[in-house]
Write a protein that holds these residues in place. Structure first.
Motif, PDB file in Angstrom:
ATOM      1  N   PRO A  34       0.884  -1.153   0.107  1.00  0.00           N
ATOM      2  CA  PRO A  34       0.129   0.026   0.075  1.00  0.00           C
ATOM      3  C   PRO A  34       0.930   1.087   0.025  1.00  0.00           C
ATOM      4  O   PRO A  34       1.965   1.312   0.617  1.00  0.00           O
ATOM      5  N   ARG A  35       0.378   2.264  -0.729  1.00  0.00           N
ATOM      6  CA  ARG A  35       1.012   3.660  -0.640  1.00  0.00           C
ATOM      7  C   ARG A  35       2.491   3.483  -1.402  1.00  0.00           C
ATOM      8  O   ARG A  35       3.028   4.403  -1.326  1.00  0.00           O
ATOM      9  N   GLU A  36       2.614   2.434  -2.179  1.00  0.00           N
ATOM     10  CA  GLU A  36       3.921   2.527  -2.778  1.00  0.00           C
ATOM     11  C   GLU A  36       3.725   3.348  -3.859  1.00  0.00           C
ATOM     12  O   GLU A  36       2.702   3.534  -4.533  1.00  0.00           O
ATOM     13  N   ALA A  37       4.933   4.043  -4.462  1.00  0.00           N
ATOM     14  CA  ALA A  37       4.750   5.140  -5.346  1.00  0.00           C
ATOM     15  C   ALA A  37       4.578   4.605  -6.817  1.00  0.00           C
ATOM     16  O   ALA A  37       4.806   3.353  -6.917  1.00  0.00           O
ATOM     17  N   TYR A  38       3.450   5.178  -7.427  1.00  0.00           N
ATOM     18  CA  TYR A  38       2.934   4.883  -8.645  1.00  0.00           C
ATOM     19  C   TYR A  38       4.087   4.793  -9.633  1.00  0.00           C
ATOM     20  O   TYR A  38       4.736   5.733  -9.709  1.00  0.00           O
TER      21      TYR A  38
END
Lengths: 151, 127
Positions: free
Chosen positions: A11-15
């Motif tokens: 989760p919240r890993e950079a796109y």
């Protein structure tokens, strides 16, 4: 991690955008259209003003008029810059339009080859003319020459 | 790529029509540019050859064509600035419609300055 857990991104890993091209060619083209456009606005409005608005306008244009202008390095550089920027700007615009509307691969290829051929001929011819032009060609009718030939 | 796209991306109004006009004027200007460089290249052949060809630009019909060409260039130039503002100015997309009407206004003012002078030159014979 237990076996069989689906492989999900944290989760919240950079796109991360997936790159579909190897180069930034289209980006540079996009930037060039905007940068050259602003310069061309100045160059072409100046060109139109001097050639169509001043004096007798279009009626004043003849060999002596062009010859007189090109004895000045200022107008040589102006016209050379205008030639190159306008031809690259216009060729890239028409390339975009061909890519948009010509759906068959061979049609696109043929149209773009014709476009690049026209670009090469016009830019080479125009550049040679600006650099090899003589305002006072030997043996020419003196009444057709600019005044600088007689001073 | 499907050869017949389902539906359409064309949305009409100021956004689409300014885009259409930008393309049409751009292509027109490009083809004139090709001819214009080649006719100017005749200065390298002889003064007579250049004067013969340039005198065909000085007829009344071509004079109207030049007015159309200048109109195409003026629109393309001002709408190009609008495109740059849409791309780089934070509020550009919000005001893109208003900006097209500003472009049309500036176009009208510029042509009002150019047309009388040019048409006088064309129709009064000049020389």
């Amino acid at each position: 991690m237990a076996a069989g857990t689906p492989d999900l991104a944290a989760p919240r890993e950079a796109y991360r955008r997936k790159k579909s091209t190897r180069t930034n060619y289209e980006l540079y083209g996009w930037v060039f259209m905007r940068a050259s456009g602003v310069v061309l606005l100045v160059l072409i409005f100046g060109h139109l003003f001097v050639n169509l608005m001043v004096g007798d306008g279009v009626h004043a244009i003849d060999f002596a008029f062009v010859g007189g202008k090109w004895t000045s390095p200022f107008w040589q550089v102006w016209d050379l810059l205008m030639l190159w920027l306008a031809m690259i700007h216009g060729t890239n615009g028409v390339r975009t339009i061909i890519n948009d509307y010509a759906e068959r691969d061979t049609t696109r290829l043929v149209l773009k080859l014709a476009l690049y051929l026209a670009f090469t001929i016009v830019v080479v011819a125009g550049t040679l003319v600006i650099f090899t032009f003589s305002p006072c060609p030997v043996g020419a009718d003196p009444s057709l020459l600019p005044s600088v030939c007689f001073s | 790529m499907p050869s017949a796209p389902a539906g359409t991306l064309y949305r009409g109004r100021e956004g689409m029509w300014s885009w259409v006009a930008h393309r049409v004027t751009g292509v027109l200007i490009f083809f004139f540019l090709l001819v214009h460089v080649l006719d100017t290249a005749l200065v390298r052949v002889s003064p007579e050859a250049y004067n013969a060809v340039i005198s065909t630009y000085q007829t009344e019909i071509m004079g109207l064509g030049e007015a159309g060409l200048v109109a195409a260039i003026v629109f393309h130039a001002f709408n190009g600035i609008r495109i740059i503002l849409v791309d780089f100015w934070a509020k550009g997309p919000k005001y893109q419609r208003v900006m097209l009407w500003v472009v049309i206004g500036l176009f009208a003012v510029t042509m009002a300055g150019f047309l009388p002078r040019h048409l006088m030159n064309v129709f009064s014979g000049g020389h």
